[in-house]
Design an enzyme around this catalytic site. Sequence first.
Site, PDB file in Angstrom:
ATOM      1  N   LYS B  48     -54.114 -31.345  66.660  1.00 55.29           N
ATOM      2  CA  LYS B  48     -54.989 -30.317  66.097  1.00 55.29           C
ATOM      3  C   LYS B  48     -56.396 -30.511  66.672  1.00 55.29           C
ATOM      4  O   LYS B  48     -56.850 -31.648  66.845  1.00 55.29           O
ATOM      5  CB  LYS B  48     -55.029 -30.479  64.572  1.00 55.29           C
ATOM      6  CG  LYS B  48     -56.065 -29.625  63.857  1.00 55.29           C
ATOM      7  CD  LYS B  48     -55.609 -28.202  63.684  1.00 55.29           C
ATOM      8  CE  LYS B  48     -56.740 -27.280  63.218  1.00 55.29           C
ATOM      9  NZ  LYS B  48     -56.391 -25.856  63.341  1.00 55.29           N
ATOM     10  N   ASN B  72     -53.803 -16.234  61.729  1.00 54.14           N
ATOM     11  CA  ASN B  72     -54.375 -17.409  61.081  1.00 54.14           C
ATOM     12  C   ASN B  72     -55.881 -17.474  61.246  1.00 54.14           C
ATOM     13  O   ASN B  72     -56.442 -17.024  62.249  1.00 54.14           O
ATOM     14  CB  ASN B  72     -53.732 -18.707  61.616  1.00 54.14           C
ATOM     15  CG  ASN B  72     -54.479 -19.304  62.791  1.00 54.14           C
ATOM     16  OD1 ASN B  72     -55.474 -20.014  62.621  1.00 54.14           O
ATOM     17  ND2 ASN B  72     -54.035 -18.989  64.005  1.00 54.14           N
ATOM     18  N   CYS B 134     -61.429 -20.667  70.104  1.00 48.99           N
ATOM     19  CA  CYS B 134     -60.997 -20.343  68.740  1.00 48.99           C
ATOM     20  C   CYS B 134     -61.745 -19.094  68.265  1.00 48.99           C
ATOM     21  O   CYS B 134     -62.970 -19.080  68.243  1.00 48.99           O
ATOM     22  CB  CYS B 134     -61.262 -21.489  67.776  1.00 48.99           C
ATOM     23  SG  CYS B 134     -60.692 -21.070  66.110  1.00 48.99           S
ATOM     24  N   THR B 198     -55.239 -17.511  70.361  1.00 48.82           N
ATOM     25  CA  THR B 198     -54.779 -16.340  69.615  1.00 48.82           C
ATOM     26  C   THR B 198     -55.586 -15.084  69.945  1.00 48.82           C
ATOM     27  O   THR B 198     -56.723 -15.152  70.406  1.00 48.82           O
ATOM     28  CB  THR B 198     -54.876 -16.613  68.112  1.00 48.82           C
ATOM     29  OG1 THR B 198     -56.182 -17.099  67.826  1.00 48.82           O
ATOM     30  CG2 THR B 198     -53.848 -17.658  67.690  1.00 48.82           C
ATOM     31  N   GLY B 248     -48.170 -18.488  74.160  1.00 50.18           N
ATOM     32  CA  GLY B 248     -48.291 -17.205  73.460  1.00 50.18           C
ATOM     33  C   GLY B 248     -46.956 -16.529  73.264  1.00 50.18           C
ATOM     34  O   GLY B 248     -46.405 -15.954  74.199  1.00 50.18           O
TER      35      GLY B 248
HETATM   36  C1  LIG Z   1     -51.928 -22.004  62.338  1.00 50.20           C
HETATM   37  C2  LIG Z   1     -52.475 -22.076  63.732  1.00 50.20           C
HETATM   38  C3  LIG Z   1     -53.509 -22.969  64.013  1.00 50.20           C
HETATM   39  C4  LIG Z   1     -54.035 -23.063  65.297  1.00 50.20           C
HETATM   40  N1  LIG Z   1     -55.024 -23.972  65.541  1.00 50.20           N
HETATM   41  C5  LIG Z   1     -55.474 -24.142  66.812  1.00 50.20           C
HETATM   42  C6  LIG Z   1     -56.420 -25.164  67.122  1.00 50.20           C
HETATM   43  O1  LIG Z   1     -56.840 -25.946  66.261  1.00 50.20           O
HETATM   44  N2  LIG Z   1     -56.830 -25.300  68.412  1.00 50.20           N
HETATM   45  C7  LIG Z   1     -56.355 -24.485  69.415  1.00 50.20           C
HETATM   46  O2  LIG Z   1     -56.747 -24.660  70.558  1.00 50.20           O
HETATM   47  N3  LIG Z   1     -55.458 -23.509  69.150  1.00 50.20           N
HETATM   48  C8  LIG Z   1     -55.005 -23.315  67.880  1.00 50.20           C
HETATM   49  N4  LIG Z   1     -54.066 -22.343  67.623  1.00 50.20           N
HETATM   50  C9  LIG Z   1     -53.583 -21.481  68.720  1.00 50.20           C
HETATM   51  C10 LIG Z   1     -52.271 -22.004  69.300  1.00 50.20           C
HETATM   52  O3  LIG Z   1     -52.448 -23.289  69.893  1.00 50.20           O
HETATM   53  C11 LIG Z   1     -51.701 -21.032  70.366  1.00 50.20           C
HETATM   54  O4  LIG Z   1     -52.647 -20.915  71.416  1.00 50.20           O
HETATM   55  C12 LIG Z   1     -51.417 -19.647  69.808  1.00 50.20           C
HETATM   56  O5  LIG Z   1     -50.860 -19.757  68.504  1.00 50.20           O
HETATM   57  C13 LIG Z   1     -50.454 -18.842  70.668  1.00 50.20           C
HETATM   58  O6  LIG Z   1     -49.195 -19.481  70.805  1.00 50.20           O
HETATM   59  P1  LIG Z   1     -47.894 -19.135  69.896  1.00 50.20           P
HETATM   60  O7  LIG Z   1     -47.676 -17.654  69.961  1.00 50.20           O
HETATM   61  O8  LIG Z   1     -46.779 -19.939  70.480  1.00 50.20           O
HETATM   62  O9  LIG Z   1     -48.220 -19.569  68.507  1.00 50.20           O
HETATM   63  C14 LIG Z   1     -53.530 -22.230  66.335  1.00 50.20           C
HETATM   64  C15 LIG Z   1     -52.490 -21.335  66.046  1.00 50.20           C
HETATM   65  C16 LIG Z   1     -51.952 -21.247  64.771  1.00 50.20           C
HETATM   66  C17 LIG Z   1     -50.826 -20.286  64.504  1.00 50.20           C
END
Ligand SMILES: Cc1cc2nc3c(=O)[nH]c(=O)nc-3n(C[C@H](O)[C@H](O)[C@H](O)COP(=O)(O)O)c2cc1C
Lengths: 239, 310
Positions: B48, B72, B134, B198, B248
């Site tokens: 994290k 989120n 972020c 995201t 993603g």
């Molecule tokens: C609950 C949650 C918390 C996240 N926290 C972080 C974070 O602390 N740092 C970060 O770089 N990305 C964070 N992300 C983004 C994810 O690392 C990722 O880039 C994004 O969710 C897209 O990938 P996915 O579609 O496989 O979830 C977070 C995503 C989610 C869903």
Amino acid sequence: MPTVHNLPQPFKIAEVIEESYRVKTFVLEGSFEAEPGQFVMLWLPGVDEKPFSLVNSNPVTLTVARVGPFTSELHRRKPGDTLWLRGPFGNGFTLEGEHLLLIGGGYGVAPLLFLARKAREGGRRVSVVIGASTARDVILAEDFLALGCHVIIATEDGSRGFRGKAPEVAEELLRDINPDALYACGPGGMLEAVRMMAGRRGLPVQLSYESYIRCAIGVCGSCQRSGWLVCRDGPVRRA
Amino acid sequence: MKREPDLSVELCGIRLRNPLILASGILGTGPDLLVRVARAGAGAVTTKSCSLKPRKGHPNPTVLDWGHGLINAVGLANPGLEEMSRIIAQAKELLKPLGVPLIASIFGGKTEEFAALARKLNSLPDFIEVNISCPNVEAEMGRPFATDARMAARVTAAVREASQVPVIVKLSPNVTDIAYIARAVEEAGADAISAINTVSGMVIDIHSGRPVLANRIGGISGPAIKPIALRCIYEITRVVKVPVIGIGGVTSGKDALEMIMAGATAVGIGSAVYYRGVEAFGQIAGEMRDLMAELGYETLAEVRGLAHRA
Ligand SMILES: Cc1cc2nc3c(=O)[nH]c(=O)nc-3n(C[C@H](O)[C@H](O)[C@H](O)COP(=O)(O)O)c2cc1C
Ligand SMILES: Cc1cc2nc3c(=O)[nH]c(=O)nc-3n(C[C@H](O)[C@H](O)[C@H](O)COP(=O)(O)OP(=O)(O)OC[C@H]3O[C@@H](n4cnc5c(N)ncnc54)[C@H](O)[C@@H]3O)c2cc1C
């Protein structure tokens, strides 16, 4: 049981029951499929969203102790007001054995009432130890009695029922009760005591754990305990 | 007899047994959880995002399934560098016998904070990932650095200078030209790029007439963003030489192969943990192997960038 509502859904409050000076039961209009031990996330728009165990799923019912800002705000809500819920989440209790002994501490008694109702519907015997620090903190005793459960009350100061902590009292009475399985919900120390007792007596045991829940869906990692996710792997665990 | 397809990849000289990397912010909060993900089949794991000081994050609701993905706004809740260093040290010890590298994600409000985090982490993690993307702390911190090529380059250079290990810079899709930003961070010294974080969005509850997230605005992830992520990876890998971690909406082996065909060297997995549980890693790797066998590929090098052919 799978999650029914992924996004918060509005539920009107049908009835508010005062269980004690700091515990209220909220009976809502509406129902969904859920099993005892599962929880919901309760959202008060503009305030916060917190986890609460289901005490019933038809109608949806929650029993809430006032312990801080969110639960104080919730306690101000009246019949006709709306609460938002998503869920149910997590893995609940599984029924096993013909005679169940339930051990609850504080508001931990609440999900055990749901379990007792399911067990009684299936014709099983249920004994319950309701633990509290003092007489005025004892909750839901009449509800268990109404279901035909054998109710034992344990208060730490002895002001009602047996004197002592719920697991101690349960262990003293264990030979007489002679249950097939143990179930517990309450503070960490209580769960640990029940786990040890089950080990000593060779009884199966299911414990409902708590920790700080955010997402409730097993992604944020906030509720993990040594790699175990309370929200998704639990909250109920077989020891 | 045909050989079993080989999923291993190399990222900045470090071997991963497969390209599937736990994305930051999903389950990366403790050593046992990181190890659980590694045992479930991840090729690498990311912690994290961590800041110098502990952060409480936003009130709930913070994460929701809105139907086609998640949204989120956790607000970068984390225990701060000191505690995170302990988590990373313990996790490294446990991950070593499994051969699974660890990526430490860092986050700060100023360039100097990023550099300080990288300096203090030293060579504890195998990689440092710089989260400049972020979308959920804008009210507090201003526009993410990833939305400005100059700022993104400045942070990259500062971390590159401070870091003992390869530096991955994580980019945001919430920009007009992600390739331009990618080139800027590559020129500033990034050893790898990860994308995407995201996609900024909102979900509204009609009964209360309010956004459901306490932060109102949040980041969308999961299946809904896969086509956006594929396009971003395609555009980035058209202009940079450093390896790219494609993130993603990947929830299946098919999705992962699409990401590699778009040009990714490795693939980040986040929201799939919600849809398929921690087992997602082993399952997706298995599906990749089956599909590669079916399509006649033996290595991922043969698959990488296929979508770029004329
Ligand atoms: C609950 C949650 C918390 C996240 N926290 C972080 C974070 O602390 N740092 C970060 O770089 N990305 C964070 N992300 C983004 C994810 O690392 C990722 O880039 C994004 O969710 C897209 O990938 P996915 O579609 O496989 O979830 C977070 C995503 C989610 C869903
Ligand atoms: C699975 C589960 C089931 C629960 N079931 C019930 C129930 O049936 N009845 C009941 O009265 N309470 C229940 N709780 C506890 C309830 O969630 C907290 O009492 C409530 O969140 C307190 O909020 P507050 O703002 O009033 O108090 P605070 O002052 O914020 O906190 C008081 C206590 O509640 C804990 N708490 C606060 N937020 C959370 C959170 N997001 N997740 C977990 N714990 C939290 C704190 O750690 C602290 O110990 C349950 C908790 C969990 C995890």
